[in-house]
Design an enzyme around this catalytic site. Structure first.
Site, mmCIF file in Angstrom:
data_model
loop_
_atom_site.group_PDB
_atom_site.id
_atom_site.type_symbol
_atom_site.label_atom_id
_atom_site.label_comp_id
_atom_site.label_asym_id
_atom_site.label_seq_id
_atom_site.Cartn_x
_atom_site.Cartn_y
_atom_site.Cartn_z
ATOM 1 N N ASP A 108 21.050 35.390 -11.711
ATOM 2 C CA ASP A 108 20.195 34.265 -11.341
ATOM 3 C C ASP A 108 20.479 33.859 -9.897
ATOM 4 O O ASP A 108 21.523 34.214 -9.328
ATOM 5 C CB ASP A 108 20.406 33.088 -12.282
ATOM 6 C CG ASP A 108 21.804 32.494 -12.175
ATOM 7 O OD1 ASP A 108 22.782 33.263 -12.299
ATOM 8 O OD2 ASP A 108 21.938 31.272 -11.951
ATOM 9 N N GLU A 170 24.388 31.109 -13.700
ATOM 10 C CA GLU A 170 25.587 30.635 -13.010
ATOM 11 C C GLU A 170 25.284 29.490 -12.060
ATOM 12 O O GLU A 170 26.073 28.553 -11.917
ATOM 13 C CB GLU A 170 26.236 31.789 -12.234
ATOM 14 C CG GLU A 170 27.621 31.470 -11.678
ATOM 15 C CD GLU A 170 27.605 30.805 -10.307
ATOM 16 O OE1 GLU A 170 28.647 30.250 -9.907
ATOM 17 O OE2 GLU A 170 26.555 30.839 -9.628
#
Length: 463
Positions: A108, A170
């Site tokens: 991400d 994250e």
């Protein structure tokens, strides 16, 4: 290719040299393919923040799974993470007597922010002079590709046991993977752990990150009125929520820029940090603007508390009307020294903000996120192997640095697997503009990082 096949275990330095040279040549030859794959990965806007579409995040997970399958790992799958996007997991059993290494990265990315601030479109990866521009090119899709490149060098015959975990959220609420680790310790148990979500102080200067600051973040809201009012009719007597919030936020720092909040002292970093000229260049500090805070740069960046207002919910200048504001919100981030307590830091900052709130305004807090810091020990067998690998890949001895950013998962891994050595290094550098417009990755830094990782795996197996 394994050390046994080349004879590096017993046949002497010559065979060992050729084995390592073959690894280096293999990764260098793979680079054109890897760059194409990285560009496809960067083109996926995998922003896992609320309010952004989920489909691109899931597409990045699928692309990551495909990349890991291409390395020859026999077991690759997506695994659900409660309340989050799936992680991509892979593993290969260790040869008899060999250790196991866990590789970590995340797929991400941060939101792109204002597109007008980008010189190239954030999700249209662009190559310029050996640099790849695009959101996530460095943070942290470079980490995924470093792992992929390193693993491909062994053509499916890995010298150590391999486990890979690529996280899907994250950048926002990464603590959900922490909970997964705590519930599934055997899945991720390893002798050494490589976290490829950091980088070097400058291109070509190898470093191992040995300390991470923790994180406390929250949204603070100030309310003063039932609804906004005409500033001509009510301004000067009606309390303005925006003015109150500005006063509160401005009080967090003194005139030097040091944190003023009681209970958040300055710290001291034991090693060398960046020099001021290079830091100013990397940060793009404008001529005439001074740096803030006191103490060495290493102290300020790696061992002290830092408070940043990362967002404001207020009327924009375009279309603003003459009104006294009823409500204003701010997102506040506190970076916490490695040994600090993020929960206490958040409480200290919030207590202080409430104490300086003027005019009896109503203050509320939402969306609090906490993450612990990390401080490495002196290092052992794995760190020694990594030092040799980095020195060969870069041609110079690596040094220890801190990181002002936070990777909450690392402290969880350290608590869950106290015997494992955790090694933080990667292809980013201080000028990579992660979390900022015009993020970029130096492709030769990716090559050297992947070579170092592969050499480490070979060296670590030979102990």
């Amino acid at each position: 290719m394994t050390p046994e096949e080349t004879g590096t275990g017993n046949a002497g330095a010559s065979e060992g040299f050729h084995y390592l040279e073959a690894i280096e040549k293999s990764i260098t030859a793979q680079m054109p393919r890897a760059v194409d794959e990285l560009m496809r990965l960067v083109s996926i806007p995998s922003v896992a923040f609320p309010g952004h579409p989920e489909e691109p995040v899931l597409a990045a997970a699928a692309a990551t799974e495909e990349l890991l399958r291409s390395t020859g790992l026999p077991h690759v799958r997506r695994i659900p993470v409660e309340g989050s996007f799936p992680a991509v997991y892979a593993e290969a059993p260790a040869p008899p007597g060999a250790p196991t290494v866990l590789l970590y990265a995340h797929y991400d990315v941060q939101p792109a922010g204002d597109p007008a601030l980008w010189r190239t479109p954030p999700f249209e990866p662009t190559l310029i002079d050996g640099r790849l521009y695009g959101r996530g090119a460095a943070d942290d899709k470079s980490g995924i590709m470093a792992h992929v490149l390193a693993l491909r060098a062994f053509q499916g015959r890995f010298p150590v046991g391999i486990k890979v975990i690529i996280e899907g959220q994250e950048e926002y609420a990464g603590e959900r993977l922490e909970e997964f680790v705590e519930r599934n310790p055997d899945l991720l148990r390893a002798d050494a752990i490589i976290v490829a979500d950091v980088g070097n102080p400058a291109v070509g200067e190898p470093a191992v990150t040995t300390s991470l600051r923790g994180l406390a973040a929250f949204t603070i809201e100030v309310r003063t009125l039932k609804e906004s009012l005409h500033s001509g009719s009510f301004g000067g007597a009606a309390p303005d929520a925006l003015a109150a919030l500005i006063r509160m936020l401005a009080s967090l720092h003194d005139d030097r820029g040091d944190v003023r909040v009681p209970g958040l002292p300055r710290g001291i970093f034991p090693g060398a940090g960046p020099e001021e000229h290079g830091f100013r260049q990397a940060a793009g500090v404008l001529d005439g603007a001074s740096l803030v805070g006191s103490g060495s740069l290493a102290d300020r960046l790696w061992s002290s508390y830092a408070i940043t207002v990362t967002g404001l919910d207020v009327p924009s200048v375009n279309g603003a009307i003459n009104a006294v504001q009823a409500v204003a919100r701010a997102r506040v981030t506190v970076r916490v020294p490695p040994a600090g307590d993020p929960g206490k830091a958040a409480a200290d900052v919030l207590d202080y903000l409430r104490s300086v709130a003027p005019w009896g305004v109503q203050v509320s807090v939402t969306d609090q996120v906490l993450g612990s810091g990390y401080l490495a020990d002196g290092g052992g067998r794995a760190r020694a192997a990594l030092n040799r690998a980095l020195e060969r890949a870069y041609g110079r001895t690596p040094r220890d640095i801190g990181a002002g950013g936070s990777i909450p998962l690392v402290s969880t891994l350290a608590k869950q697997f106290p015997a494992a050595e955790i090694l933080l290094f990667g292809a980013e550098d201080e000028a990579a503009a992660i979390h900022a417009p015009n993020e970029r990755l130096v492709l030769d830094e990716l090559r050297r990082t992947a070579i170092a990782e592969a050499l480490f795996l070979a060296d670590y197996a030979a102990f």
